[in-house]
Design a protein around this motif. Structure first.
Motif, short mmCIF file in Angstrom:
data_model
loop_
_atom_site.label_atom_id
_atom_site.label_comp_id
_atom_site.label_asym_id
_atom_site.label_seq_id
_atom_site.Cartn_x
_atom_site.Cartn_y
_atom_site.Cartn_z
N ALA A 1 0.88 -1.28 0.00
CA ALA A 1 -0.04 -0.06 0.04
C ALA A 1 0.78 1.19 0.13
N ALA A 2 2.18 1.18 0.71
CA ALA A 2 2.90 2.25 0.94
C ALA A 2 3.53 2.55 -0.48
N LYS A 3 3.89 1.72 -1.52
CA LYS A 3 4.33 1.97 -2.67
C LYS A 3 3.18 2.51 -3.53
N ASP A 4 2.01 2.19 -3.46
CA ASP A 4 1.00 3.01 -4.25
C ASP A 4 0.72 4.31 -3.76
N ALA A 5 0.80 4.56 -2.41
CA ALA A 5 0.80 5.92 -1.87
C ALA A 5 1.83 6.71 -2.19
N ILE A 6 3.00 6.16 -2.36
CA ILE A 6 4.23 6.91 -2.89
C ILE A 6 4.11 7.32 -4.39
N ASN A 7 3.58 6.53 -5.21
CA ASN A 7 3.38 6.93 -6.55
C ASN A 7 2.40 8.01 -6.75
N GLU A 8 1.41 7.88 -6.02
CA GLU A 8 0.45 9.05 -5.86
C GLU A 8 0.97 10.48 -5.52
N LEU A 9 1.51 10.13 -4.29
CA LEU A 9 2.33 11.68 -3.61
C LEU A 9 3.46 12.05 -4.70
N ARG A 10 4.14 11.33 -5.25
CA ARG A 10 5.23 11.77 -6.25
C ARG A 10 4.71 12.52 -7.35
N ILE B 93 1.85 6.60 11.75
CA ILE B 93 0.58 6.19 11.22
C ILE B 93 0.33 4.98 11.73
N GLN B 94 -0.83 5.07 12.50
CA GLN B 94 -1.11 3.63 13.21
C GLN B 94 -2.63 3.29 12.98
N TYR B 95 -2.90 2.02 12.38
CA TYR B 95 -4.39 1.86 12.51
C TYR B 95 -4.62 0.25 13.02
N PRO B 96 -4.40 0.24 14.31
CA PRO B 96 -4.43 -1.04 14.85
C PRO B 96 -5.61 -1.88 14.33
N ALA B 97 -5.15 -3.25 13.91
CA ALA B 97 -6.01 -4.16 13.69
C ALA B 97 -6.84 -3.66 12.38
N GLU C 23 -5.08 5.22 0.31
CA GLU C 23 -5.49 6.35 0.19
C GLU C 23 -5.25 6.97 1.64
N LYS C 24 -5.27 6.01 2.73
CA LYS C 24 -5.34 6.44 4.04
C LYS C 24 -3.61 7.12 4.24
N PRO D 93 -4.65 -5.51 -1.68
CA PRO D 93 -5.75 -6.43 -1.99
C PRO D 93 -6.90 -5.69 -1.87
N LYS D 94 -6.97 -4.72 -1.15
CA LYS D 94 -8.10 -3.87 -0.70
C LYS D 94 -8.02 -2.26 -1.17
N PHE D 95 -9.21 -1.68 -1.32
CA PHE D 95 -9.25 -0.24 -1.96
C PHE D 95 -10.31 0.48 -1.09
N SER D 96 -10.53 1.88 -1.12
CA SER D 96 -11.27 2.38 -0.35
C SER D 96 -12.54 3.17 -1.00
N LYS D 97 -12.16 3.26 -2.43
CA LYS D 97 -13.17 3.74 -3.51
C LYS D 97 -13.11 2.52 -4.64
N ALA D 98 -14.40 2.53 -5.10
CA ALA D 98 -14.72 1.52 -6.26
C ALA D 98 -14.76 2.18 -7.43
N ASP D 99 -14.58 1.68 -8.69
CA ASP D 99 -14.92 2.19 -9.98
C ASP D 99 -16.30 1.48 -10.09
#
Lengths: 338, 160
Positions: free
Chosen positions: A251-260, A321-325, A331-332, B62-68
């Motif tokens: 997820a961090a890689k996807d976030a980095i791609n967006e933030l860059r 950034i902590q989201y326990p469980a 996006e987060k 594997p998850k996402f927060s907004k769907a197409d």
């Protein structure tokens, strides 16, 4: 040789890796989200014993490996708690104990699919010093690969070895290509037939145990360079360094791609081994960035490791950034920086 | 190309069946796929979700927060997935199809396959999968069930 591309679940990848690693026996007690590792192993014809609980499964692995059997187990959550007794024994006696751990939410029975709250338990559980090898895969392909590596490391270095994953990775189905080029380390009886060996896991004098613990720690430190693994993603010009393990690393890689795309100079350090932690690689980046942000699905279990391992002279500020469980979608992470 | 599809219904409605077919059919067209089921402890009665992602690049999470694309097959499920909706999300809400379902005598048991038809039509339109692969997978999975004729019909109507 690379295998064909296939659509498989994380469970299926683990089971395939265990067979390919030459594992001969699984001892276990079913618990979500690792039950399908057990049932998948059985369905493919693997020899197994379902014990009365995870305590027995853990000690059965200890017995099996002493006899030279390439044995393993898989468990999760409360089962992982129960297995700490046997894992401590494996740490004390230097046994090649392989466990696949599917983290679920805690404390106690918690939730059944996902969290990153078993990091401390996997790395430092039991009454020992945390002399364990703990791998944290980020994708199904890496789950296969690190399961293979785990068997080899266990038999080569003889420490309890854990593949620490979670139900999101185990239950998701994705496209993967298995790396079939890995050669297997051989298993062998740690006590030979007919051999008389006084091999203890209890000591009479404090000095004796102290010597054993110090020796085991020294060995652990000496293999660190060979065992520790990590991945750097977009770190060359990074001013902000994310640290995340397991699927949160994805997820961090996807976030980095967006933030860059928005002009932020941000990168990722992903520890692939949580024990030993690749602190040399981490320090090199941590010392030159403006801040480190540790992202995890727990209240700081990864952060505890990072803080303990970071060289004391590095004064880079750390945020969390902590989201326990809870799962952490890209996006987060993106939202945190906007 | 990166498509995020969320399928939502009650346990037992066959959400995972259609997610399985869509992910296999897309894989056969060489896409990167991620599919994760999500359901509570009670597999029947609770809400059942399936997160499916189809992409031309590696899928990292594997998850996402907004769907197409969002498929809703029950009232209970709607409450759980409203947050995944954004203005551009294509939504299949079973309520919007009440007349078509009644006119074509498509029952509750074939609702998921009707929705599959609707979904396959969109994915086919985007060159993501082929209907003949879906037909084969559908028959392989459901061909021996006693309501196969009803399912075949529901799928055909959904496709239109």
């Amino acid at each position: 040789m690379q295998d064909v591309k296939k659509l498989a679940t994380g469970h299926e990848a683990v089971v395939e890796a265990c067979f390919d690693a030459g594992a001969k026996m699984m001892y276990g007690y079913p618990i979500t989200p690792t039950t399908e590792v057990f049932t998948g192993w059985i369905k493919k014809g693997g020899e197994y014993l379902q014990t009365e609980d995870e305590i027995a499964a853990g000690f059965a692995v200890c017995g099996g490996v002493i006899a030279g059997q390439k044995a393993f187990t898989a468990t999760a959550g409360p089962g992982h708690v129960l297995m700490q007794d046997a894992l401590s024994m494996a740490e004390g006696m230097r046994l090649p104990f392989v466990a696949i751990i599917g983290q679920r939410g805690g404390p106690s029975s918690g939730t059944v699919i996902y969290s990153q709250q078993e990091v401390t338990l996997a790395c430092f559980g039991g009454n020992g010093e945390g002399l364990r090898l703990v791998y944290s895969p980020s994708t199904i392909e890496e789950l296969y690969f690190l399961t293979r590596v785990a068997f080899n490391s266990a038999w080569k270095y003889q420490y309890p070895t854990i593949v620490l994953t979670d139900g999101y990775l185990l239950k998701s189905r994705g496209v993967f290509v298995a790396d079939k080029t890995i050669e297997n380390a051989e298993s062998y009886p740690l006590v030979k037939e007919g051999e008389k060996k006084h091999w203890r896991n209890i000591y009479t004098f404090e000095e004796e145990l102290n010597e054993a613990v110090v020796r085991n720690k020294k060995d652990f430190d000496s293999i660190k360079k060979e065992v520790a693994r990590s991945e750097n993603y977009q770190t060359d010009d990074a001013e902000i360094l994310l640290v995340a393990h397991g699927i949160v690393g994805g997820a961090a890689k996807d976030a980095i791609n967006e933030l860059r795309k928005k002009g932020q100079k941000i990168g990722l350090f992903r520890p692939i081994t949580l024990r030993p932690f690749d602190n040399e690689a981490f320090d090199k980046i941590a010392m030159r960035v403006k801040k480190v942000v540790i992202v995890e699905s727990s209240l700081g279990q990864l952060a505890q490791i990072v803080r303990a391992e970071m060289a004391p002279e590095i004064a880079t500020p750390i945020e969390y950034i902590q989201y326990p469980a809870l799962g952490i979608e890209a996006e987060k992470i993106v939202d945190y920086f906007l | 190309m990166f498509l995020k599809i969320l399928l939502a219904g009650d346990g037992g409605q066959g959400i995972q069946t259609i997610a399985d077919i869509v992910s296999k059919a897309s894989f056969q067209k060489n896409w990167e796929i991620s599919y994760i089921p999500n359901y509570g402890l009670e597999q029947r009665g609770g809400v059942s979700l399936a997160f499916v992602q189809i992409s031309d690049t590696k899928i990292n999470y594997p998850k996402f927060s907004k769907a197409d694309i969002l498929v809703i097959l029950s009232e209970q499920a709607r409450g759980r997935v409203e947050n995944y909706m954004q203005p551009e999300t294509k939504v299949f809400d079973y309520k919007d199809f009440a007349d078509i379902l009644a006119d074509n005598k498509i029952g509750e048991k074939s609702l998921n396959i009707f929705a599959l038809g609707w979904l396959v039509k969109i994915l086919k339109g985007q060159n993501i999968l082929e209907t003949d692969i879906v037909n084969l997978l559908l028959e392989e999975k459901l061909g021996l069930k006693d309501i196969w004729d009803d399912n075949k019909w529901a799928y055909k109507v959904g496709l239109q």
